[in-house]
Design a protein around this motif. Structure first.
Motif, PDB file in Angstrom:
ATOM      1  N   ARG A   1      36.287  23.337  -1.284  1.00  0.00           N
ATOM      2  CA  ARG A   1      35.680  23.031   0.011  1.00  0.00           C
ATOM      3  C   ARG A   1      36.618  23.341   1.159  1.00  0.00           C
ATOM      4  O   ARG A   1      36.196  23.683   2.254  1.00  0.00           O
ATOM      5  CB  ARG A   1      35.256  21.556   0.050  1.00  0.00           C
ATOM      6  N   ASN A   2      37.900  23.219   0.955  1.00  0.00           N
ATOM      7  CA  ASN A   2      38.845  23.496   2.026  1.00  0.00           C
ATOM      8  C   ASN A   2      38.919  24.981   2.339  1.00  0.00           C
ATOM      9  O   ASN A   2      39.507  25.391   3.313  1.00  0.00           O
ATOM     10  CB  ASN A   2      40.244  22.977   1.652  1.00  0.00           C
ATOM     11  N   GLU A   3      38.347  25.770   1.446  1.00  0.00           N
ATOM     12  CA  GLU A   3      38.279  27.206   1.688  1.00  0.00           C
ATOM     13  C   GLU A   3      36.809  27.590   1.772  1.00  0.00           C
ATOM     14  O   GLU A   3      36.314  28.435   1.062  1.00  0.00           O
ATOM     15  CB  GLU A   3      38.983  27.958   0.549  1.00  0.00           C
ATOM     16  N   GLY A   4      36.091  26.889   2.660  1.00  0.00           N
ATOM     17  CA  GLY A   4      34.632  26.899   2.698  1.00  0.00           C
ATOM     18  C   GLY A   4      33.997  28.265   2.692  1.00  0.00           C
ATOM     19  O   GLY A   4      34.570  29.254   3.099  1.00  0.00           O
ATOM     20  N   ALA A   5      32.732  28.279   2.185  1.00  0.00           N
ATOM     21  CA  ALA A   5      31.983  29.515   2.089  1.00  0.00           C
ATOM     22  C   ALA A   5      31.748  30.100   3.470  1.00  0.00           C
ATOM     23  O   ALA A   5      31.612  29.394   4.456  1.00  0.00           O
ATOM     24  CB  ALA A   5      30.645  29.241   1.411  1.00  0.00           C
ATOM     25  N   VAL A   6      31.701  31.401   3.531  1.00  0.00           N
ATOM     26  CA  VAL A   6      31.511  32.071   4.812  1.00  0.00           C
ATOM     27  C   VAL A   6      30.387  33.068   4.694  1.00  0.00           C
ATOM     28  O   VAL A   6      30.210  33.710   3.673  1.00  0.00           O
ATOM     29  CB  VAL A   6      32.808  32.784   5.274  1.00  0.00           C
ATOM     30  N   GLY A   7      29.588  33.159   5.721  1.00  0.00           N
ATOM     31  CA  GLY A   7      28.559  34.181   5.728  1.00  0.00           C
ATOM     32  C   GLY A   7      28.755  35.081   6.925  1.00  0.00           C
ATOM     33  O   GLY A   7      28.894  36.277   6.821  1.00  0.00           O
ATOM     34  N   ARG A   8      28.832  34.490   8.096  1.00  0.00           N
ATOM     35  CA  ARG A   8      28.933  35.268   9.322  1.00  0.00           C
ATOM     36  C   ARG A   8      30.346  35.807   9.501  1.00  0.00           C
ATOM     37  O   ARG A   8      31.334  35.125   9.276  1.00  0.00           O
ATOM     38  CB  ARG A   8      28.560  34.362  10.515  1.00  0.00           C
ATOM     39  N   GLN A   9      30.455  37.030   9.946  1.00  0.00           N
ATOM     40  CA  GLN A   9      31.757  37.628  10.247  1.00  0.00           C
ATOM     41  C   GLN A   9      32.115  37.333  11.701  1.00  0.00           C
ATOM     42  O   GLN A   9      31.350  37.613  12.619  1.00  0.00           O
ATOM     43  CB  GLN A   9      31.725  39.151  10.038  1.00  0.00           C
ATOM     44  N   ILE A  10      33.270  36.733  11.938  1.00  0.00           N
ATOM     45  CA  ILE A  10      33.688  36.380  13.291  1.00  0.00           C
ATOM     46  C   ILE A  10      34.289  37.598  13.974  1.00  0.00           C
ATOM     47  O   ILE A  10      35.181  38.242  13.456  1.00  0.00           O
ATOM     48  CB  ILE A  10      34.732  35.252  13.259  1.00  0.00           C
ATOM     49  N   ASN A  11      33.791  37.875  15.126  1.00  0.00           N
ATOM     50  CA  ASN A  11      34.279  39.004  15.904  1.00  0.00           C
ATOM     51  C   ASN A  11      35.473  38.560  16.741  1.00  0.00           C
ATOM     52  O   ASN A  11      35.379  37.669  17.563  1.00  0.00           O
ATOM     53  CB  ASN A  11      33.141  39.515  16.820  1.00  0.00           C
ATOM     54  N   GLN A  12      36.613  39.183  16.520  1.00  0.00           N
ATOM     55  CA  GLN A  12      37.819  38.765  17.215  1.00  0.00           C
ATOM     56  C   GLN A  12      37.760  39.070  18.704  1.00  0.00           C
ATOM     57  O   GLN A  12      38.597  38.605  19.473  1.00  0.00           O
ATOM     58  CB  GLN A  12      39.039  39.448  16.574  1.00  0.00           C
ATOM     59  N   GLU A  13      36.747  39.837  19.107  1.00  0.00           N
ATOM     60  CA  GLU A  13      36.636  40.133  20.530  1.00  0.00           C
ATOM     61  C   GLU A  13      35.796  39.086  21.258  1.00  0.00           C
ATOM     62  O   GLU A  13      35.645  39.134  22.461  1.00  0.00           O
ATOM     63  CB  GLU A  13      36.004  41.520  20.703  1.00  0.00           C
ATOM     64  N   ASP A  14      35.219  38.131  20.525  1.00  0.00           N
ATOM     65  CA  ASP A  14      34.448  37.071  21.193  1.00  0.00           C
ATOM     66  C   ASP A  14      35.368  36.322  22.152  1.00  0.00           C
ATOM     67  O   ASP A  14      36.513  36.041  21.853  1.00  0.00           O
ATOM     68  CB  ASP A  14      33.893  36.087  20.169  1.00  0.00           C
ATOM     69  N   ASP A  15      34.837  35.975  23.315  1.00  0.00           N
ATOM     70  CA  ASP A  15      35.673  35.314  24.309  1.00  0.00           C
ATOM     71  C   ASP A  15      35.452  33.809  24.329  1.00  0.00           C
ATOM     72  O   ASP A  15      36.000  33.109  25.151  1.00  0.00           O
ATOM     73  CB  ASP A  15      35.428  35.904  25.705  1.00  0.00           C
ATOM     74  N   ASP A  16      34.622  33.265  23.466  1.00  0.00           N
ATOM     75  CA  ASP A  16      34.451  31.823  23.397  1.00  0.00           C
ATOM     76  C   ASP A  16      33.910  31.454  22.026  1.00  0.00           C
ATOM     77  O   ASP A  16      33.627  32.306  21.196  1.00  0.00           O
ATOM     78  CB  ASP A  16      33.513  31.326  24.499  1.00  0.00           C
ATOM     79  N   GLU A  17      33.773  30.149  21.790  1.00  0.00           N
ATOM     80  CA  GLU A  17      33.308  29.666  20.499  1.00  0.00           C
ATOM     81  C   GLU A  17      31.881  29.152  20.578  1.00  0.00           C
ATOM     82  O   GLU A  17      31.443  28.405  19.704  1.00  0.00           O
ATOM     83  CB  GLU A  17      34.250  28.569  19.988  1.00  0.00           C
ATOM     84  N   SER A  18      31.154  29.520  21.595  1.00  0.00           N
ATOM     85  CA  SER A  18      29.766  29.084  21.708  1.00  0.00           C
ATOM     86  C   SER A  18      28.925  29.788  20.643  1.00  0.00           C
ATOM     87  O   SER A  18      29.275  30.853  20.138  1.00  0.00           O
ATOM     88  CB  SER A  18      29.214  29.388  23.102  1.00  0.00           C
TER      89      SER A  18
END
Length: 734
Positions: A98-115
């Motif tokens: 669980r501490n290495e939780g499952a991921v589906g969406r790829q986070i874009n490092q160019e995003d300027d916020d966490e909304s």
């Protein structure tokens, strides 16, 4: 001479054409078909190795509820904080850490916020379907639900996955293209439904009794048209039964005036477990999914456009704490709250006209002996023109439904008038020697259908359950109406509209969680940023087969009925549920302590519900993780102490919280048909067996206290010692 060959050639051609046509028709009717669940599991069950070792499946874990809430809070941080790539995502998905939780969406490092890209309000079938669709398209999505997943309409359905034979009849007679379109869409979605969750859904033959000879061709034409519309999405063809065959298939039917019966096929499912599975699958694919989070207000920017919502954690209130409100930031907000749609719309615009016409649908649960275990029945024309279904479900029989305008409330109570109407309609179809008694009703509830309002109609029954997608000036996207069968299509259309309105960018999923817990197969369709939910199998589907229960019996020593129940409720996750079950310390069954002697629900399900499905209250478990409250309100009351104790072990509840859970659950069971005389019972009463005490009405239902005898004393009109074979006036009986 030339005429002779032609004289023989013409009959030959006619005969050949007839043979080809007839053969094609026969092949279409009897062609080989794949029945969902009948194929071997995509992931075969684990086996013992030569040296006797056994390696059970290791499934990826969703984040804990607290971790999900932390993600929600993070969305309101300043824009200076950038997202980072979860480098542990794939490892966690494969190892189940669980501490290495499952991921589906790829986070874009160019995003300027966490909304978030999308915030979905509502955790019913529609909201959960939207969240799964958005997550599998690579969008960053959050879902919040004020109560629990499927706490409203989505758990109170007729349990059918159907196109709607009554809608088809209306479409034909009223030449209504919208009705026809709804049926056609639902038949396509029905097949997707059963393919993506074969453990939670199944095909069910449904009988239409024929009482007049002229009804036979009418119903035959209707069911065949239904088959034709289904096309390749169908599984079995409808057929006619003679009177004797109809009574053989449904022995409870009334023989008088019975000409025969038509049988057609539709789907059936476990609605709330389906809803929970959709939500948990969305969480595995990267969605932030949290229940018991209430939206208190919507937030707008200086231009009046929505940018987020204020929410609070209702679990903190239940624990006696003051909940701290916080904001969730999102580029777009989707309102998928079913009957409560207009309440959210009025948070956005206080004077907006209402678009939902709520309709009450009452269902009752009767013992399983009222219907065959594999055959349902529909009365297409009741005494007042409505339709009633009479279906086997979870070992009992479900009957309903009514259709009447109603006020909106969280847990409406089924009225006695509606219950008695259902019972009287059932009695009209059953053999006269079968007495349909009010005391046989094990549970009764009222669900609120969120029908889309038609301004030109006064009768809610005439409202089509089409869905409606609208967007307000401030940007609130509302998805309302529809029905269970079309939840996936509604999700697809809502996300399509959201992408267009909010100018969102989808992306392929490169790091797909191994939902099956195995490297053997690719879990899902090619997740390239387009909608693929018609192929994305839900949690539990990959390792399910109709013989999986045998593997569970052989490994865990489960009771047969329990093993079947677990595989049909959890699919391949039944391995985990069984492992979480306590040993019985008996020779057999080896594991699995029942929470009710009458039903196959066991202790491992409560632990699994808390650890893996976000269950936070006893009602979450009794009503929507197991279905005990829906099957038997009295049995749910008697199981309540066990459920509270197990959840206290898992969640560390205080004495005060345990007391609150008791009172809240008993109040909920009142909406499930629990007798009024039982609403004041305490936990001590239940533990001492006093909750099982019966009132005068219940006492008369059965011969409870007679000693064994050829004729029970309570059944005889003669006093004790009198001889019934001799006239009462005889001196012997004086």
């Amino acid at each position: 001479m030339a005429a002779t060959p032609r004289r023989f050639l013409r009959p030959f051609l006619y005969t050949s054409a007839a043979a080809i046509t007839g053969g094609s028709a026969l092949y279409y009717v009897y062609r080989p078909r794949t029945i969902p669940g009948s194929e071997p599991a995509s992931v075969p069950p684990p086996r013992y190795t030569e040296d006797g070792r056994f390696s059970p499946p290791r499934f990826p874990l969703v984040k804990t509820r607290d971790e999900q809430i932390s993600d929600l809070r993070r969305s309101s941080r300043s824009n200076s904080i950038a997202d980072t790539v979860d480098t542990k995502g794939v490892l966690g998905a494969l190892t189940g850490n669980r501490n290495e939780g499952a991921v589906g969406r790829q986070i874009n490092q160019e995003d300027d916020d966490e909304s978030y890209d999308l915030l979905v309000i509502g955790g019913g079938a529609t909201g959960s379907g939207i969240a799964l669709d958005a997550a599998t398209r690579g969008l960053k999505v959050a879902l919040v639900e004020r109560e629990d997943f499927a706490s409203g309409t989505s758990s109170k359905s007729t349990k059918l996955v159907h196109g709607g034979v009554r809608y088809l009849e209306k479409a034909v007679w009223e030449l209504d293209y919208n009705q026809y379109k709804l049926v056609k869409e639902a038949l396509r979605e029905r097949k997707y439904f059963l393919d993506t969750a074969p453990h939670l859904s199944n095909w069910l033959p449904i009988m239409i009794p024929v009482q007049k000879w002229w009804q036979a061709p009418y119903f035959w034409a209707g069911t065949k048209f239904y088959d034709f519309l289904a096309g390749s999405e169908g599984i079995e063809s409808s057929y006619f039964l003679t009177k004797s065959k109809a009574l053989e298939a449904f022995p409870m039917l009334k023989k008088e005036n019975l000409f025969g019966a038509l049988v057609y096929y539709d789907g059936a499912h476990n609605d709330s477990r389906m809803n929970v599975s959709i939500a948990m699958t969305a969480a595995l694919y990267g969605a932030t999914v949290v229940n018991h989070i209430e939206v208190t207000s919507l937030e707008k920017d200086a231009n009046g456009k929505l940018i987020g919502a204020r929410v609070k954690d209702r679990v903190q209130e239940k624990d006696g704490q003051k909940p701290q409100e916080f904001s969730i930031k999102a580029k777009g907000i989707i309102n998928a709250t079913g009957p409560f749609t207009d309440a959210i719309r009025k948070m956005d615009e206080p004077h907006v006209p209402e678009i939902v016409a709520p309709s009450s649908g009452v269902h009752v649960i009767l013992p399983g002996y009222y219907s065959p275990s594999k055959m349902g029945l529909i009365d297409p024309k009741t005494s007042d023109g409505r339709v009633i279904f009479f279906l086997p479900w979870q070992g009992n029989t479900i009957a309903g439904t009514t259709d009447a305008p109603t006020a909106i409330s969280q847990n409406p109570i089924a009225g006695e008038e509606e219950i008695n109407w259902i019972l009287s309609e059932i009695q009209a179809y059953l053999a006269p020697d079968l007495n349909v008694r009010r005391g046989d009703v094990l549970a009764a509830w009222s669900g609120i259908r969120p029908l889309v309002k038609d301004p030109h109609s006064k009768n809610t029954e005439s409202l089509v359950r089409n869905h409606l997608i609208t967007v307000s000036d401030s940007g609130l996207l509302t998805c309302a109406g529809g029905k269970w069968t079309t939840y996936r299509q509604m999700g697809e259309e809502a996300v399509d509209e959201a992408i267009k309105r909010y100018k969102l960018k989808t992306s392929p999923l490169l790091q797909v969680p191994r939902v099956s817990g195995s490297e053997m197969i690719d879990d899902a369709a090619p997740l390239d940023g387009t909608c693929q939910t018609h192929q994305v199998r839900l949690v539990g589907a990959h390792g399910f087969s109709n013989t999986l229960f045998i593997n569970l019996i052989q490994h865990f020593g489960l009771e047969s009925i329990v093993a079947k129940h677990l595989t049909e409720s959890y699919g391949d996750r039944a391995w985990t549920v069984a492992a979480l079950s306590a040993p019985t310390e008996q020779r057999y069954p080896v594991r699995g302590l029942k929470i009710s002697a009458l039903y196959p629900f066991i202790d491992g399900e409560i632990r699994y519900a808390v650890r893996h499905e976000y269950a936070q209250t006893a009602v979450d478990v009794l009503a929507r993780r197991t279905r005990l409250a829906f099957l038997n309100a009295q049995a749910a009351l008697e199981a309540l102490p066990t459920v509270i104790d197990l959840m206290t072990e898992e969640l560390g509840w205080s004495k005060k919280r345990q007391e609150k859970e008791w009172h809240d659950t008993v109040r909920f069971l009142a909406s499930m048909g629990l007798a009024k005389s039982k609403l004041s019972v305490t936990r001590k009463d239940v533990e001492n067996g006093k909750a099982g005490e019966y009132d005068e009405h219940e006492r008369k239902l059965y011969s409870r206290h007679d000693r064994p005898a050829d004729m029970m004393e309570s059944d005889s009109k003669f006093a004790s010692g009198e001889k019934p074979v001799i006239s009462r006036d005889s001196p012997v009986n004086k």
